[in-house]
Enzyme design. Structure first.
Site, PDB file in Angstrom:
ATOM      1  N   ARG A  59     -14.255  11.587   2.401  1.00 37.68           N
ATOM      2  CA  ARG A  59     -14.050  12.896   1.759  1.00 37.68           C
ATOM      3  C   ARG A  59     -15.256  13.266   0.899  1.00 37.68           C
ATOM      4  O   ARG A  59     -15.645  14.429   0.832  1.00 37.68           O
ATOM      5  CB  ARG A  59     -12.768  12.869   0.942  1.00 37.68           C
ATOM      6  CG  ARG A  59     -11.551  12.658   1.861  1.00 37.68           C
ATOM      7  CD  ARG A  59     -10.254  12.747   1.127  1.00 37.68           C
ATOM      8  NE  ARG A  59     -10.113  14.059   0.545  1.00 37.68           N
ATOM      9  CZ  ARG A  59      -9.350  14.322  -0.513  1.00 37.68           C
ATOM     10  NH1 ARG A  59      -8.691  13.353  -1.093  1.00 37.68           N
ATOM     11  NH2 ARG A  59      -9.253  15.538  -0.971  1.00 37.68           N
ATOM     12  N   ASN A  92      -8.176  20.106  -7.620  1.00 36.61           N
ATOM     13  CA  ASN A  92      -9.040  19.690  -6.510  1.00 36.61           C
ATOM     14  C   ASN A  92     -10.095  18.696  -6.982  1.00 36.61           C
ATOM     15  O   ASN A  92     -10.608  18.796  -8.093  1.00 36.61           O
ATOM     16  CB  ASN A  92      -9.721  20.910  -5.886  1.00 36.61           C
ATOM     17  CG  ASN A  92      -8.710  21.874  -5.304  1.00 36.61           C
ATOM     18  OD1 ASN A  92      -7.558  21.486  -5.074  1.00 36.61           O
ATOM     19  ND2 ASN A  92      -9.119  23.104  -5.078  1.00 36.61           N
ATOM     20  N   HIS A 109      -7.349  16.154 -11.791  1.00 39.74           N
ATOM     21  CA  HIS A 109      -7.062  15.021 -10.895  1.00 39.74           C
ATOM     22  C   HIS A 109      -8.318  14.225 -10.540  1.00 39.74           C
ATOM     23  O   HIS A 109      -8.307  13.470  -9.572  1.00 39.74           O
ATOM     24  CB  HIS A 109      -6.371  15.512  -9.618  1.00 39.74           C
ATOM     25  CG  HIS A 109      -4.958  15.978  -9.832  1.00 39.74           C
ATOM     26  ND1 HIS A 109      -4.229  16.654  -8.881  1.00 39.74           N
ATOM     27  CD2 HIS A 109      -4.135  15.836 -10.906  1.00 39.74           C
ATOM     28  CE1 HIS A 109      -3.015  16.922  -9.364  1.00 39.74           C
ATOM     29  NE2 HIS A 109      -2.943  16.443 -10.585  1.00 39.74           N
ATOM     30  N   CYS A 117     -15.056   3.122 -13.811  1.00 41.38           N
ATOM     31  CA  CYS A 117     -15.024   1.660 -13.942  1.00 41.38           C
ATOM     32  C   CYS A 117     -13.647   1.246 -14.444  1.00 41.38           C
ATOM     33  O   CYS A 117     -13.230   1.636 -15.540  1.00 41.38           O
ATOM     34  CB  CYS A 117     -16.097   1.165 -14.903  1.00 41.38           C
ATOM     35  SG  CYS A 117     -15.998  -0.628 -15.098  1.00 41.38           S
ATOM     36  N   CYS A 136     -20.321  -1.851 -11.951  1.00 38.32           N
ATOM     37  CA  CYS A 136     -20.432  -0.727 -12.878  1.00 38.32           C
ATOM     38  C   CYS A 136     -21.845  -0.696 -13.456  1.00 38.32           C
ATOM     39  O   CYS A 136     -22.348  -1.729 -13.926  1.00 38.32           O
ATOM     40  CB  CYS A 136     -19.410  -0.910 -13.992  1.00 38.32           C
ATOM     41  SG  CYS A 136     -19.612   0.267 -15.343  1.00 38.32           S
TER      42      CYS A 136
END
Ligand code: APR
Length: 235
Positions: A59, A92, A109, A117, A136
């Site tokens: 995505r 989104n 979201h 992390c 990280c």
């Protein structure tokens, strides 16, 4: 309408549909046969990190193939010109609002182009793929995960969003099915605080009856028309 009118705009997957990003619950809303609830949970990440990372890697990569549509452009125009308070709250995880130029924007979201992390909580810009156990850049722990709010996790910036809704005179919901809380409940909070409420969606949603007005049609048509009317009212 006055120049001091405060606006909160909630957007969902429907606003990006005409840019070519599939919605979650419509046709094509499955990913390789998985329901979104089966890949977007902390349990799924623990059970099958390769699958969940691949889901978000694909995505994230797909963002390079899409561009903002007239609905994103119109909201960016409203953001730039609106004299009162304005906040775009998007569910989104794509970056089409900001690529269109929106500034007063919150991603409740999370964001595809961010890594979180799980050890220190740092959020880093992330463009490429994110394999399980990536280190990280801040604390070094092999604990980076997609910076996505999974089902069962608390959405970001809820206190800022709730305060903006409490001050809003107009609440507009665009391209969201009204199936996922807490976003689905914002309309009731806005009404309780006295805001006018408007829904712009392709079809009636689960919460259409909660709005003062619900207009149906594609976001690329409804949103520019609404923005033009709003800006004409304060010109
Ligand atoms: N214009 C306007 N609305 C549209 C368009 C369009 N071109 N195309 C689709 N829609 C509408 C659909 O009719 C549907 O009501 O957009 C809505 C999309 O609903 P969902 O797929 O459920 O997306 P969303 O409401 O954003 O989902 C909420 O669920 O899976 C989670 O975290 C994920 O943020 C997401 C949340």
């Amino acid at each position: 309408m006055t120049r001091a009118t405060n606006i909160v705009i909630l957007t969902g997957a429907g606003i990006s549909a005409e840019s070519g990003i599939a919605t979650f619950r419509g046709p094509g809303g499955l990913w390789e046969g998985h329901r979104v609830e089966d890949v977007c949970t902390p349990e799924a990440l623990a059970r099958d990190p390769v699958l969940v990372h691949r889901f978000y890697d694909l995505r994230r990569a797909a963002l390079a193939t899409v561009v903002p549509n007239p609905a994103h452009d119109a909201l960016a125009r409203l953001d730039a010109a609106w004299p009162g308070e304005l906040l775009i709250v998007t569910q989104n995880v794509d970056d089409l609002h900001e690529r269109a130029g929106a500034k007063r924007l919150l991603h409740m979201h999370g964001e595809l182009r961010s890594a979180l992390c799980a050890s220190c909580g740092d959020q880093s810009r992330w463009e490429g793929s994110l394999a399980p156990r990536t280190s990280c850049p801040v604390c070094g722990a092999a604990a980076l995960r997609p910076d996505i709010v999974f089902f069962g996790e608390m959405p970001y910036r809820m206190e800022v969003i709730e305060a903006a809704i409490a001050r809003a005179h107009i609440f507009v919901s665009i391209g969201t099915s009204g199936a996922v809380y807490p976003a689905a409940g914002f309309v009731q909070t806005a009404r309780w605080h006295g805001a006018e409420t408007l829904e712009l969606n392709l079809e009636p949603s689960a919460g259409s009856h909660l709005f003062d007005e619900s207009r149906t049609g594609p976001a690329s048509v409804l949103v520019p028309a609404w923005v033009d009317a709003m800006l004409a009212a304060v010109a």
